[in-house]
Design a protein around this motif. Structure first.
Motif, PDB file in Angstrom:
ATOM      1  N   LEU A 120     -77.847 -15.597 -83.657  1.00 61.40           N
ATOM      2  CA  LEU A 120     -77.719 -16.394 -82.159  1.00 61.40           C
ATOM      3  C   LEU A 120     -78.920 -17.035 -82.033  1.00 61.40           C
ATOM      4  CD1 LEU A 120     -75.910 -13.933 -79.492  1.00 61.40           C
ATOM      5  CD2 LEU A 120     -75.010 -16.410 -80.115  1.00 61.40           C
ATOM      6  N   HIS A 121     -79.659 -15.959 -82.777  1.00 64.05           N
ATOM      7  CA  HIS A 121     -81.355 -17.007 -82.445  1.00 64.05           C
ATOM      8  C   HIS A 121     -81.338 -17.621 -83.610  1.00 64.05           C
ATOM      9  CE1 HIS A 121     -82.015 -14.139 -86.316  1.00 64.05           C
ATOM     10  NE2 HIS A 121     -82.526 -14.486 -86.199  1.00 64.05           N
ATOM     11  N   GLU A 122     -80.802 -18.491 -84.579  1.00 57.74           N
ATOM     12  CA  GLU A 122     -80.787 -18.738 -85.552  1.00 57.74           C
ATOM     13  C   GLU A 122     -80.290 -20.307 -85.063  1.00 57.74           C
ATOM     14  OE1 GLU A 122     -78.369 -17.915 -88.932  1.00 57.74           O
ATOM     15  OE2 GLU A 122     -79.504 -15.988 -89.044  1.00 57.74           O
ATOM     16  N   ARG A 123     -79.850 -20.182 -83.640  1.00 62.61           N
ATOM     17  CA  ARG A 123     -78.862 -21.805 -83.548  1.00 62.61           C
ATOM     18  C   ARG A 123     -79.084 -21.158 -81.920  1.00 62.61           C
ATOM     19  NH1 ARG A 123     -74.705 -17.839 -84.289  1.00 62.61           N
ATOM     20  NH2 ARG A 123     -73.453 -17.417 -82.336  1.00 62.61           N
ATOM     21  N   PHE A 124     -79.845 -20.913 -81.231  1.00 62.10           N
ATOM     22  CA  PHE A 124     -80.485 -20.826 -79.944  1.00 62.10           C
ATOM     23  C   PHE A 124     -82.014 -21.247 -79.647  1.00 62.10           C
ATOM     24  CE2 PHE A 124     -81.212 -19.188 -76.065  1.00 62.10           C
ATOM     25  CZ  PHE A 124     -80.438 -20.488 -75.351  1.00 62.10           C
ATOM     26  N   GLU A 125     -82.575 -22.287 -78.990  1.00 58.35           N
ATOM     27  CA  GLU A 125     -83.912 -22.852 -78.462  1.00 58.35           C
ATOM     28  C   GLU A 125     -83.957 -21.546 -76.892  1.00 58.35           C
ATOM     29  OE1 GLU A 125     -86.257 -23.810 -80.638  1.00 58.35           O
ATOM     30  OE2 GLU A 125     -84.163 -25.362 -81.944  1.00 58.35           O
ATOM     31  N   PHE A 126     -84.654 -20.518 -78.040  1.00 57.98           N
ATOM     32  CA  PHE A 126     -85.123 -19.511 -76.296  1.00 57.98           C
ATOM     33  C   PHE A 126     -86.257 -20.322 -75.915  1.00 57.98           C
ATOM     34  CE2 PHE A 126     -83.648 -15.720 -76.045  1.00 57.98           C
ATOM     35  CZ  PHE A 126     -82.242 -15.519 -77.762  1.00 57.98           C
ATOM     36  N   GLU A 127     -87.091 -21.478 -76.608  1.00 58.10           N
ATOM     37  CA  GLU A 127     -88.202 -22.665 -75.966  1.00 58.10           C
ATOM     38  C   GLU A 127     -87.995 -23.645 -75.931  1.00 58.10           C
ATOM     39  OE1 GLU A 127     -92.056 -20.953 -75.953  1.00 58.10           O
ATOM     40  OE2 GLU A 127     -91.464 -18.888 -75.273  1.00 58.10           O
ATOM     41  N   GLU A 128     -88.528 -25.164 -75.487  1.00 55.23           N
ATOM     42  CA  GLU A 128     -88.443 -25.868 -75.957  1.00 55.23           C
ATOM     43  C   GLU A 128     -89.512 -27.275 -75.243  1.00 55.23           C
ATOM     44  OE1 GLU A 128     -84.826 -28.391 -74.055  1.00 55.23           O
ATOM     45  OE2 GLU A 128     -84.264 -26.340 -74.421  1.00 55.23           O
ATOM     46  N   GLU A 129     -90.037 -28.122 -75.917  1.00 51.25           N
ATOM     47  CA  GLU A 129     -90.733 -28.499 -74.955  1.00 51.25           C
ATOM     48  C   GLU A 129     -90.573 -29.451 -74.302  1.00 51.25           C
ATOM     49  OE1 GLU A 129     -94.100 -27.959 -75.052  1.00 51.25           O
ATOM     50  OE2 GLU A 129     -93.138 -26.236 -77.070  1.00 51.25           O
ATOM     51  N   GLU A 143     -86.153 -17.111 -70.432  1.00 54.63           N
ATOM     52  CA  GLU A 143     -86.197 -15.138 -70.237  1.00 54.63           C
ATOM     53  C   GLU A 143     -85.091 -14.589 -70.751  1.00 54.63           C
ATOM     54  OE1 GLU A 143     -89.310 -15.600 -67.576  1.00 54.63           O
ATOM     55  OE2 GLU A 143     -90.871 -15.400 -69.127  1.00 54.63           O
ATOM     56  N   PRO A 144     -85.128 -13.142 -70.694  1.00 52.03           N
ATOM     57  CA  PRO A 144     -84.488 -11.658 -70.081  1.00 52.03           C
ATOM     58  C   PRO A 144     -83.876 -11.511 -69.260  1.00 52.03           C
ATOM     59  CG  PRO A 144     -86.130 -11.124 -70.922  1.00 52.03           C
ATOM     60  CD  PRO A 144     -85.965 -12.287 -71.347  1.00 52.03           C
ATOM     61  N   VAL A 145     -82.816 -11.324 -68.172  1.00 50.56           N
ATOM     62  CA  VAL A 145     -82.447 -12.121 -66.955  1.00 50.56           C
ATOM     63  C   VAL A 145     -82.851 -10.080 -66.175  1.00 50.56           C
ATOM     64  CG1 VAL A 145     -79.973 -10.985 -66.745  1.00 50.56           C
ATOM     65  CG2 VAL A 145     -80.493 -12.203 -64.908  1.00 50.56           C
ATOM     66  N   GLY A 146     -82.914  -9.108 -66.866  1.00 53.37           N
ATOM     67  CA  GLY A 146     -83.365  -7.933 -66.996  1.00 53.37           C
ATOM     68  C   GLY A 146     -82.585  -6.710 -67.197  1.00 53.37           C
ATOM     69  N   GLY A 466     -72.088 -17.619 -74.454  1.00 49.76           N
ATOM     70  CA  GLY A 466     -72.373 -15.676 -74.038  1.00 49.76           C
ATOM     71  C   GLY A 466     -73.349 -15.716 -73.411  1.00 49.76           C
ATOM     72  N   LEU A 467     -74.441 -15.901 -74.332  1.00 47.43           N
ATOM     73  CA  LEU A 467     -76.577 -15.153 -74.527  1.00 47.43           C
ATOM     74  C   LEU A 467     -76.400 -15.956 -73.009  1.00 47.43           C
ATOM     75  CD1 LEU A 467     -78.655 -15.153 -76.126  1.00 47.43           C
ATOM     76  CD2 LEU A 467     -78.581 -16.596 -77.050  1.00 47.43           C
ATOM     77  N   GLY A 468     -76.358 -17.563 -72.768  1.00 48.06           N
ATOM     78  CA  GLY A 468     -76.998 -17.619 -71.396  1.00 48.06           C
ATOM     79  C   GLY A 468     -76.445 -16.682 -70.347  1.00 48.06           C
ATOM     80  N   ALA A 469     -75.495 -16.353 -70.584  1.00 45.89           N
ATOM     81  CA  ALA A 469     -75.747 -15.853 -68.515  1.00 45.89           C
ATOM     82  C   ALA A 469     -75.877 -14.699 -68.882  1.00 45.89           C
ATOM     83  CB  ALA A 469     -74.107 -15.289 -69.395  1.00 45.89           C
ATOM     84  N   PHE A 470     -77.352 -14.150 -69.957  1.00 40.60           N
ATOM     85  CA  PHE A 470     -78.258 -12.568 -69.862  1.00 40.60           C
ATOM     86  C   PHE A 470     -79.538 -13.005 -69.969  1.00 40.60           C
ATOM     87  CE2 PHE A 470     -74.206 -11.174 -72.051  1.00 40.60           C
ATOM     88  CZ  PHE A 470     -74.063  -9.776 -70.843  1.00 40.60           C
ATOM     89  N   LEU A 471     -79.465 -14.571 -69.155  1.00 47.68           N
ATOM     90  CA  LEU A 471     -81.468 -15.397 -69.781  1.00 47.68           C
ATOM     91  C   LEU A 471     -81.315 -15.990 -68.185  1.00 47.68           C
ATOM     92  CD1 LEU A 471     -80.884 -16.863 -73.126  1.00 47.68           C
ATOM     93  CD2 LEU A 471     -82.543 -15.664 -72.816  1.00 47.68           C
ATOM     94  N   GLU A 472     -82.218 -15.959 -67.771  1.00 48.17           N
ATOM     95  CA  GLU A 472     -83.139 -17.206 -66.690  1.00 48.17           C
ATOM     96  C   GLU A 472     -83.938 -17.805 -67.706  1.00 48.17           C
ATOM     97  OE1 GLU A 472     -82.526 -17.009 -63.344  1.00 48.17           O
ATOM     98  OE2 GLU A 472     -82.391 -14.454 -63.335  1.00 48.17           O
ATOM     99  N   THR A 473     -83.951 -19.129 -67.048  1.00 48.40           N
ATOM    100  CA  THR A 473     -85.038 -20.114 -67.271  1.00 48.40           C
ATOM    101  C   THR A 473     -86.335 -20.410 -66.179  1.00 48.40           C
ATOM    102  OG1 THR A 473     -82.790 -21.550 -68.086  1.00 48.40           O
ATOM    103  CG2 THR A 473     -84.756 -22.873 -67.429  1.00 48.40           C
ATOM    104  N   LYS A 474     -87.312 -20.756 -67.545  1.00 47.64           N
ATOM    105  CA  LYS A 474     -88.309 -20.532 -66.415  1.00 47.64           C
ATOM    106  C   LYS A 474     -89.161 -22.175 -66.783  1.00 47.64           C
ATOM    107  CE  LYS A 474     -91.672 -17.273 -65.864  1.00 47.64           C
ATOM    108  NZ  LYS A 474     -92.352 -16.394 -66.577  1.00 47.64           N
ATOM    109  N   LEU A 475     -89.299 -23.242 -65.919  1.00 45.02           N
ATOM    110  CA  LEU A 475     -90.470 -24.394 -66.388  1.00 45.02           C
ATOM    111  C   LEU A 475     -91.817 -24.408 -66.342  1.00 45.02           C
ATOM    112  CD1 LEU A 475     -90.338 -27.203 -67.673  1.00 45.02           C
ATOM    113  CD2 LEU A 475     -90.496 -27.854 -64.906  1.00 45.02           C
ATOM    114  N   ILE A 476     -92.869 -23.896 -67.844  1.00 39.45           N
ATOM    115  CA  ILE A 476     -94.368 -23.764 -67.410  1.00 39.45           C
ATOM    116  C   ILE A 476     -94.543 -25.606 -67.317  1.00 39.45           C
ATOM    117  CG2 ILE A 476     -96.374 -23.032 -68.587  1.00 39.45           C
ATOM    118  CD1 ILE A 476     -94.527 -20.757 -69.422  1.00 39.45           C
ATOM    119  N   MET A 477     -95.199 -25.491 -66.626  1.00 42.13           N
ATOM    120  CA  MET A 477     -95.898 -27.398 -66.579  1.00 42.13           C
ATOM    121  C   MET A 477     -96.873 -27.781 -67.045  1.00 42.13           C
ATOM    122  SD  MET A 477     -93.925 -28.606 -62.823  1.00 42.13           S
ATOM    123  CE  MET A 477     -93.784 -27.187 -61.984  1.00 42.13           C
ATOM    124  N   TYR A 478     -97.734 -28.278 -67.032  1.00 44.98           N
ATOM    125  CA  TYR A 478     -99.054 -28.756 -67.563  1.00 44.98           C
ATOM    126  C   TYR A 478     -99.512 -28.985 -66.892  1.00 44.98           C
ATOM    127  CZ  TYR A 478     -97.801 -26.168 -71.801  1.00 44.98           C
ATOM    128  OH  TYR A 478     -97.206 -24.645 -72.731  1.00 44.98           O
TER     129      TYR A 478
END
Ligand code: NAD
Length: 478
Positions: A120-129, A143-146, A466-478
């Motif tokens: 999955l990690h080969e075709r999914f961006e865990f982080e993006e600008e 980030e993982p939901v916990g 299916g991976l997305g169901a175990f992730l939370e989304t956080k926006l870090i702003m500059y």
């Protein structure tokens, strides 16, 4: 028949003595005999498992590893599962009654799932600008939901469990896995495969138990996410249980999937997937094709051909060569299915073939493959999930009516449309409110998004969805 018994639970990276001496007696549906025992976790065991998963998540290395590092462990679990497929298949056949070829196909699905999760990690961006209007700039971090509670039924537990645990681990979550008390032995073998892959302690914990203990798990304040597969009734209850804490939840629930056969569909290309789609694993498959919609003038042609195909199906001891249909998983399943057959007869549906217990197989929990014809949409057998080898053939007058009937249940998990050409079948398939649907075929694809519309579930399993169901989304702003 000899399948292993267990006397410990897998918690915190170790096989530990359970808090109580309660045992699950594994009853083989082939003959009603107890063939193994597995410890039954209680509330205290669940608390220990959740505490281990919490510690592994809050303090351990797992969520802090890179996705590629985690993927190496997942590939190792996949290898360990593959090594155990013969033993898992044998256990599953003995404890649930699935014919050997069905058992092997289910466990081969588990192999595919671990293969999918470990890439999955080969075709999914865990982080993006991200940039936005007025010079806004930031980084989107997934980030993982916990701590995740994964709860599954008995009808294919290694595959169903793998479809949850793999993506949860790929996301960086930790897991408390509660399989059903029916058929827990193959699941304990999955626990051994996970142990052999050497994950950090507490990342996966396995606590076989029944509903009450499951309820305790979903209500646990330290569980961040529940991923549940099972009946719609239990899913509804679990959803209500997590509502107070706005708990994250994914649900894979029941089904009553329809196959629409058009007036020009050639039956020889319809029958193979139609027959297997309805009867695989004795119909104990959530995505089973259980309602067959056919133009009224073709009903007799279809039921005659289906009945002939059913004659070729060998029903019997699932360990024997060539057997395609074994017993139902438990006495209560057999009772439930026989009860629905009685209800169908009372409602006025016509039994074309089957309708009882096969002769000479009175000892185990067998039911004949059964076809009802002249089934109308208001009958209970047309609306409710039977979860057995019982097929409802429903005549229709026009394609619009067929689409209405297909959509007229509370479910929407799978389906199929058979027509002379794919384009016609696809245009009808697009009108059906369901999560997966075959065009001139039927399949249950588990490495692509799988899940239901309406009361068949919430969210999707498999692949990046299916991976997305175990992730939370956080926006870090500059
Ligand atoms: P069930 O819902 O009674 O039990 C499933 C699991 O949930 C078991 O482990 C059980 O112990 C647990 N459970 C039940 N109530 C609970 C509660 N309140 N809190 C926590 N845990 C609870 O289902 P079943 O009759 O054993 O299994 C068959 C059902 O599963 C069918 O309806 C079938 O369609 C469904 N199913 C769905 C899928 C899918 O992906 N959509 C796949 C397989 C099976």
């Amino acid at each position: 028949m000899s399948i292993p018994s267990y006397d410990k639970l897998f918690i915190g990276g170790e096989w530990v003595t359970p808090a109580s001496d309660r045992l699950i007696e594994v009853v083989s549906p082939i003959n009603g005999q107890v063939i193994a025992t597995v410890p039954e976790a209680n509330e205290e065991d669940v608390d220990r498992a959740v505490a281990a998963a919490r510690k592994a998540f809050d303090e351990g290395p797992w969520p802090r590893m890179s996705p590629a590092e985690r993927a190496e462990y997942l590939a190792r679990i996949g290898d360990e599962v593959v090594r155990r497929i013969p033993a898992m298949s044998e256990a599953f056949t003995n404890e649930i009654g699935a014919p050997a070829m069905v058992s092997e196909a289910f466990h081969d699905n588990a192999r595919k799932m671990w293969g999918d999760s470990s890439t999955l990690h080969e075709r999914f961006e865990f982080e993006e600008e991200r940039t936005w209007a007025d010079g806004g700039r930031g980084r989107l971090v997934r980030e993982p939901v916990g701590v995740t509670a994964t709860i599954i039924p008995w009808n294919g537990p290694v595959a169903t469990g793998s479809l949850k645990i793999g993506p949860a681990l790929a996301a960086g979550c930790t897991v408390v896995f509660k399989p059903a008390p029916e058929g827990p032995v193959s699941v304990m073998m999955l626990a051994e495969a996970i142990e052999a892959a050497g994950l950090p302690p507490g990342v996966v914990n396995v606590v076989p138990a029944g509903r009450e203990v499951g309820q305790h798990l979903v209500e646990h304040k330290d569980v961040d996410k529940v991923s549940f597969t099972g009946s719609t009734a239990a899913g509804r209850k679990i959803m209500a249980s997590v509502a107070d804490r706005i708990g994250r939840i994914s649900l894979e629930l029941g089904g009553k999937s329809a196959a629409i056969i058009t007036d020009d569909a050639p039956l020889e290309s319809v029958l193979p997937t139609l027959v297997f789609g309805g009867l695989g694993n004795s119909g104990q498959v959530c995505a089973a094709l259980t309602r067959i919609l056919v133009p009224r003038e073709r009903q007799e042609e279809l039921v005659t051909a289906m009945a002939a195909a059913y004659q070729d199906i060998k029903v019997g001891d699932p360990r024997e060569d060539g057997v395609m249909l074994g017993p139902l998983a438990a006495k209560r399943q057999q009772d439930r299915v026989l009860d629905y057959i009685r209800i169908g007869k009372e409602e006025g549906a016509r039994v074309v073939t089957g309708g009882g217990v096969p002769e000479g197989l009175e000892q185990g929990y067998y039911v004949e493959p059964t076809i009802f014809a002249d089934v109308s949409p208001d009958m209970r057998i047309a609306k409710e999930e039977i979860f057995g080898p019982v097929i409802c053939v429903m005549p229709y007058e026009s394609i619009d009516e067929a689409v209405d009937i297909a959509n007229a249940t509370e479910y929407g998990l799978s389906g199929a449309v058979y027509a002379k050409d794919d384009a016609t079948a696809e245009s009808i398939a697009r009108r059906i409110r369901t999560g997966q649907i075959g065009v001139n075929t039927w399949a249950m694809c588990v490495t692509q998004p799988f899940g239901g519309y309406k009361q068949s579930g919430l969210g999707r399993e498999g692949n990046v969805e299916g991976l997305g169901a175990f992730l939370e989304t956080k926006l870090i702003m500059y």
